[in-house]
Design a protein around this motif. Structure first.
Motif, PDB file in Angstrom:
ATOM      1  N   ASP A  66     -15.718 -18.386  -2.908  1.00  0.00           N
ATOM      2  CA  ASP A  66     -15.261 -18.039  -4.262  1.00  0.00           C
ATOM      3  C   ASP A  66     -15.067 -16.530  -4.408  1.00  0.00           C
ATOM      4  O   ASP A  66     -14.087 -16.071  -5.002  1.00  0.00           O
ATOM      5  CB  ASP A  66     -16.274 -18.529  -5.308  1.00  0.00           C
ATOM      6  N   GLU A  67     -16.013 -15.772  -3.865  1.00  0.00           N
ATOM      7  CA  GLU A  67     -15.918 -14.312  -3.942  1.00  0.00           C
ATOM      8  C   GLU A  67     -14.705 -13.804  -3.164  1.00  0.00           C
ATOM      9  O   GLU A  67     -13.986 -12.905  -3.611  1.00  0.00           O
ATOM     10  CB  GLU A  67     -17.203 -13.683  -3.390  1.00  0.00           C
ATOM     11  N   ALA A  68     -14.476 -14.385  -2.003  1.00  0.00           N
ATOM     12  CA  ALA A  68     -13.319 -13.984  -1.204  1.00  0.00           C
ATOM     13  C   ALA A  68     -12.020 -14.243  -1.961  1.00  0.00           C
ATOM     14  O   ALA A  68     -11.109 -13.403  -1.967  1.00  0.00           O
ATOM     15  CB  ALA A  68     -13.318 -14.745   0.120  1.00  0.00           C
ATOM     16  N   GLU A  69     -11.922 -15.389  -2.614  1.00  0.00           N
ATOM     17  CA  GLU A  69     -10.719 -15.700  -3.386  1.00  0.00           C
ATOM     18  C   GLU A  69     -10.545 -14.719  -4.538  1.00  0.00           C
ATOM     19  O   GLU A  69      -9.428 -14.280  -4.840  1.00  0.00           O
ATOM     20  CB  GLU A  69     -10.774 -17.131  -3.899  1.00  0.00           C
ATOM     21  N   THR A  70     -11.646 -14.356  -5.201  1.00  0.00           N
ATOM     22  CA  THR A  70     -11.581 -13.407  -6.317  1.00  0.00           C
ATOM     23  C   THR A  70     -11.051 -12.054  -5.861  1.00  0.00           C
ATOM     24  O   THR A  70     -10.163 -11.463  -6.483  1.00  0.00           O
ATOM     25  CB  THR A  70     -12.979 -13.240  -6.952  1.00  0.00           C
ATOM     26  N   ILE A  71     -11.585 -11.544  -4.742  1.00  0.00           N
ATOM     27  CA  ILE A  71     -11.142 -10.242  -4.237  1.00  0.00           C
ATOM     28  C   ILE A  71      -9.694 -10.318  -3.768  1.00  0.00           C
ATOM     29  O   ILE A  71      -8.896  -9.411  -4.037  1.00  0.00           O
ATOM     30  CB  ILE A  71     -12.066  -9.764  -3.100  1.00  0.00           C
ATOM     31  N   ALA A  72      -9.336 -11.403  -3.079  1.00  0.00           N
ATOM     32  CA  ALA A  72      -7.971 -11.536  -2.577  1.00  0.00           C
ATOM     33  C   ALA A  72      -6.961 -11.538  -3.721  1.00  0.00           C
ATOM     34  O   ALA A  72      -5.910 -10.883  -3.640  1.00  0.00           O
ATOM     35  CB  ALA A  72      -7.843 -12.815  -1.748  1.00  0.00           C
ATOM     36  N   ARG A  73      -7.268 -12.241  -4.805  1.00  0.00           N
ATOM     37  CA  ARG A  73      -6.359 -12.263  -5.956  1.00  0.00           C
ATOM     38  C   ARG A  73      -6.245 -10.878  -6.576  1.00  0.00           C
ATOM     39  O   ARG A  73      -5.158 -10.449  -6.965  1.00  0.00           O
ATOM     40  CB  ARG A  73      -6.834 -13.278  -6.993  1.00  0.00           C
ATOM     41  N   ALA A  74      -7.371 -10.174  -6.679  1.00  0.00           N
ATOM     42  CA  ALA A  74      -7.350  -8.836  -7.285  1.00  0.00           C
ATOM     43  C   ALA A  74      -6.498  -7.882  -6.466  1.00  0.00           C
ATOM     44  O   ALA A  74      -5.703  -7.107  -7.012  1.00  0.00           O
ATOM     45  CB  ALA A  74      -8.777  -8.303  -7.421  1.00  0.00           C
ATOM     46  N   VAL A  75      -6.652  -7.922  -5.145  1.00  0.00           N
ATOM     47  CA  VAL A  75      -5.875  -7.026  -4.280  1.00  0.00           C
ATOM     48  C   VAL A  75      -4.396  -7.375  -4.359  1.00  0.00           C
ATOM     49  O   VAL A  75      -3.532  -6.498  -4.494  1.00  0.00           O
ATOM     50  CB  VAL A  75      -6.370  -7.116  -2.822  1.00  0.00           C
ATOM     51  N   SER A  76      -4.093  -8.667  -4.296  1.00  0.00           N
ATOM     52  CA  SER A  76      -2.696  -9.097  -4.268  1.00  0.00           C
ATOM     53  C   SER A  76      -1.973  -8.791  -5.572  1.00  0.00           C
ATOM     54  O   SER A  76      -0.775  -8.482  -5.567  1.00  0.00           O
ATOM     55  CB  SER A  76      -2.622 -10.595  -3.973  1.00  0.00           C
ATOM     56  N   ASN A  77      -2.684  -8.864  -6.685  1.00  0.00           N
ATOM     57  CA  ASN A  77      -2.042  -8.716  -7.994  1.00  0.00           C
ATOM     58  C   ASN A  77      -2.140  -7.313  -8.581  1.00  0.00           C
ATOM     59  O   ASN A  77      -1.586  -7.053  -9.648  1.00  0.00           O
ATOM     60  CB  ASN A  77      -2.645  -9.716  -8.983  1.00  0.00           C
ATOM     61  N   ALA A  78      -2.830  -6.394  -7.904  1.00  0.00           N
ATOM     62  CA  ALA A  78      -2.980  -5.035  -8.441  1.00  0.00           C
ATOM     63  C   ALA A  78      -1.645  -4.311  -8.434  1.00  0.00           C
ATOM     64  O   ALA A  78      -0.894  -4.376  -7.466  1.00  0.00           O
ATOM     65  CB  ALA A  78      -4.001  -4.260  -7.617  1.00  0.00           C
ATOM     66  N   ASP A  79      -1.357  -3.627  -9.520  1.00  0.00           N
ATOM     67  CA  ASP A  79      -0.090  -2.883  -9.590  1.00  0.00           C
ATOM     68  C   ASP A  79      -0.296  -1.435 -10.013  1.00  0.00           C
ATOM     69  O   ASP A  79       0.655  -0.731 -10.317  1.00  0.00           O
ATOM     70  CB  ASP A  79       0.884  -3.567 -10.553  1.00  0.00           C
ATOM     71  N   ASP A  80      -1.549  -0.973 -10.026  1.00  0.00           N
ATOM     72  CA  ASP A  80      -1.818   0.388 -10.486  1.00  0.00           C
ATOM     73  C   ASP A  80      -2.652   1.165  -9.470  1.00  0.00           C
ATOM     74  O   ASP A  80      -3.433   2.039  -9.828  1.00  0.00           O
ATOM     75  CB  ASP A  80      -2.527   0.370 -11.837  1.00  0.00           C
ATOM     76  N   THR A  81      -2.497   0.832  -8.187  1.00  0.00           N
ATOM     77  CA  THR A  81      -3.267   1.513  -7.154  1.00  0.00           C
ATOM     78  C   THR A  81      -2.491   2.716  -6.609  1.00  0.00           C
ATOM     79  O   THR A  81      -1.276   2.805  -6.761  1.00  0.00           O
ATOM     80  CB  THR A  81      -3.590   0.547  -5.995  1.00  0.00           C
ATOM     81  N   LEU A  82      -3.203   3.625  -5.976  1.00  0.00           N
ATOM     82  CA  LEU A  82      -2.567   4.796  -5.378  1.00  0.00           C
ATOM     83  C   LEU A  82      -1.869   4.431  -4.076  1.00  0.00           C
ATOM     84  O   LEU A  82      -0.743   4.847  -3.828  1.00  0.00           O
ATOM     85  CB  LEU A  82      -3.612   5.884  -5.114  1.00  0.00           C
ATOM     86  N   ALA A  83      -2.551   3.657  -3.241  1.00  0.00           N
ATOM     87  CA  ALA A  83      -2.015   3.261  -1.939  1.00  0.00           C
ATOM     88  C   ALA A  83      -1.398   1.871  -2.029  1.00  0.00           C
ATOM     89  O   ALA A  83      -1.458   1.198  -3.056  1.00  0.00           O
ATOM     90  CB  ALA A  83      -3.126   3.294  -0.892  1.00  0.00           C
ATOM     91  N   ASP A  84      -0.808   1.449  -0.915  1.00  0.00           N
ATOM     92  CA  ASP A  84      -0.281   0.102  -0.778  1.00  0.00           C
ATOM     93  C   ASP A  84      -1.420  -0.776  -0.274  1.00  0.00           C
ATOM     94  O   ASP A  84      -1.780  -0.726   0.900  1.00  0.00           O
ATOM     95  CB  ASP A  84       0.890   0.113   0.206  1.00  0.00           C
ATOM     96  N   ASN A  85      -1.994  -1.577  -1.164  1.00  0.00           N
ATOM     97  CA  ASN A  85      -3.149  -2.412  -0.831  1.00  0.00           C
ATOM     98  C   ASN A  85      -2.695  -3.834  -0.504  1.00  0.00           C
ATOM     99  O   ASN A  85      -1.947  -4.446  -1.275  1.00  0.00           O
ATOM    100  CB  ASN A  85      -4.137  -2.433  -1.992  1.00  0.00           C
TER     101      ASN A  85
END
Length: 397
Positions: free
Chosen positions: A117-136
């Protein structure tokens, strides 16, 4: 910064050498020119004086699990996943990482902070982030268990997560980097597991038959092929283990444990990846293959941050007897090529304008970072502090 940016008077590291008094011209999100600093400055360009600093492509980190520590900085203390990602993103930018593959472990053990469950939560957050400095980006690490592979299949097929790299792992005593004594020491001393829990985990992981593990690997390989992303093996110990993953169309071998495995991966044309901390600290944390030995034998192509992003910045400045360009390629061009990102990782006209200015002495530190032409970080002597955290160029900038 917008429009044209010209970085002058730096030691510009190209894929094949170093321009000692060089310049890099960025127009919008692309590198337009690379050459000698004696060239006439571009009209109306923003000029950055590198003042002898080293100018390199942005680092491409294809395996870093540091987001886990930002998410759970202490046992039982969990930070909001968006805040954890923002912190990890900025910490990586500070050491020059402009493309980050977060290695997310799909391993079901909630008491250790690693759960499906935690892995899915982090994966969704990384995939959907649009305000990061780098390309995540998302690197899914699938444990060889039915629950883990089921979850990875669900994530890949859901369309909610853009997965850019898949790898398989299986941490069990005698299978991978730990013998039974080291397995127990790692989980009891480093992860603070009680002995009875370690015994339960050993029993569960040893229950898997060889044929079952191979079936699970085949399922992950099929997912990678269907998604059109690279497949990586993990902790290969023997040539035979490398061969089995190669037959499943794995193109990357992460952390080979022995010289035998590293040589076979190289012979097979696979990209061999080792941890930058291994090189920087002078050896493996678990007495496995030394990254320096692998470098000397010419069987390591890529260095990744593993658990410590600052080591990725330090690694190219570890003296190995090789040209600086070869050392820089291991953390820029080579990893980009391994994961199919052919638009970055090199200072050449037409490449994506991910550029980092590094002061290598007394310890490597990053002074400027451009991501796709946008300046996302500035530090160093020409940075003046003003109220409320704003910054302006200092004299001569």
């Amino acid at each position: 910064m917008t429009g044209a940016v010209e970085i002058r008077n730096g030691r510009v590291v190209t894929p094949t050498g170093v321009i000692e008094d060089g310049r890099v011209v960025v127009v919008d999100d692309r590198i337009a020119q690379v050459g000698e600093a004696t060239a006439v400055p571009l009209p109306r360009a923003t000029v950055v004086d590198a003042d002898g600093r080293v100018v390199v492509p942005g680092f491409v980190d294809i395996h870093g699990d540091d987001i886990e520590r930002h998410r759970s900085p202490r046992a039982g203390a969990r930070v909001d996943v968006r805040s954890a990602l923002a912190t990890a993103d900025r910490a990586n930018a500070l050491v020059g990482v402009t493309t980050k593959f977060h290695a997310i472990a799909f391993e079901d053990d909630a008491s250790d902070g690693r759960s499906i469950d935690e892995a899915e939560t982090i994966a969704r957050a990384v995939s959907n982030a649009d305000d990061t400095l780098a390309d995540n980006r998302v690197h899914v690490r699938s444990d060889l268990s039915h629950d883990s592979v089921d979850a990875v299949e669900r994530v890949v097929s859901s369309g909610e997560v853009d997965v850019d790299l898949l790898s398989v792992m299986h941490h069990a005593p005698g299978d991978g980097q730990f013998d039974e004594t080291e397995f127990e020491r790692h989980y009891m001393e480093d992860r603070n597991w009680p002995p009875e829990k370690v015994e339960r985990v050993i029993e569960a992981r040893e229950e898997l038959s060889v044929s079952t593990k191979r079936d699970l690997v085949a399922r992950v390989a099929e997912l990678a092929a269907g998604a059109g992303v690279p497949l990586a093996s993990h902790d290969d110990e023997t040539a035979a283990a490398v061969d089995r993953m190669f037959e499943c169309e794995a193109s990357i071998s992460e952390y080979p444990l022995t010289m035998e495995a590293a040589r076979r991966a190289t012979d097979r044309g696979m990209t061999t990846v080792m941890g930058a901390p291994n090189l920087v600290r002078g050896g493996s944390l678990w007495d496995n293959l030394s990254a320096r030995s692998a470098v000397d034998a010419d069987v390591v192509d890529v260095l990744c941050s593993d658990y410590h992003p600052p080591s990725l910045l330090a690694a190219p400045f570890v003296e190995t007897g090789e040209p600086l360009s070869a050392r820089v390629n291991r953390v820029t061009r080579n990893p980009a090529e391994a994961v199919g990102l052919h638009d970055r990782g090199r200072l050449e006209p037409g490449a994506r304008a991910d550029v980092v200015v590094v002061d290598p002495s007394p310890i490597p530190s990053v002074e400027r970072v451009l991501v796709a032409g946008d300046e996302v970080l500035r530090a160093g002597a020409d940075r003046e502090r003003v109220p409320h955290g704003r910054a302006v160029d200092g004299p001569g900038s």
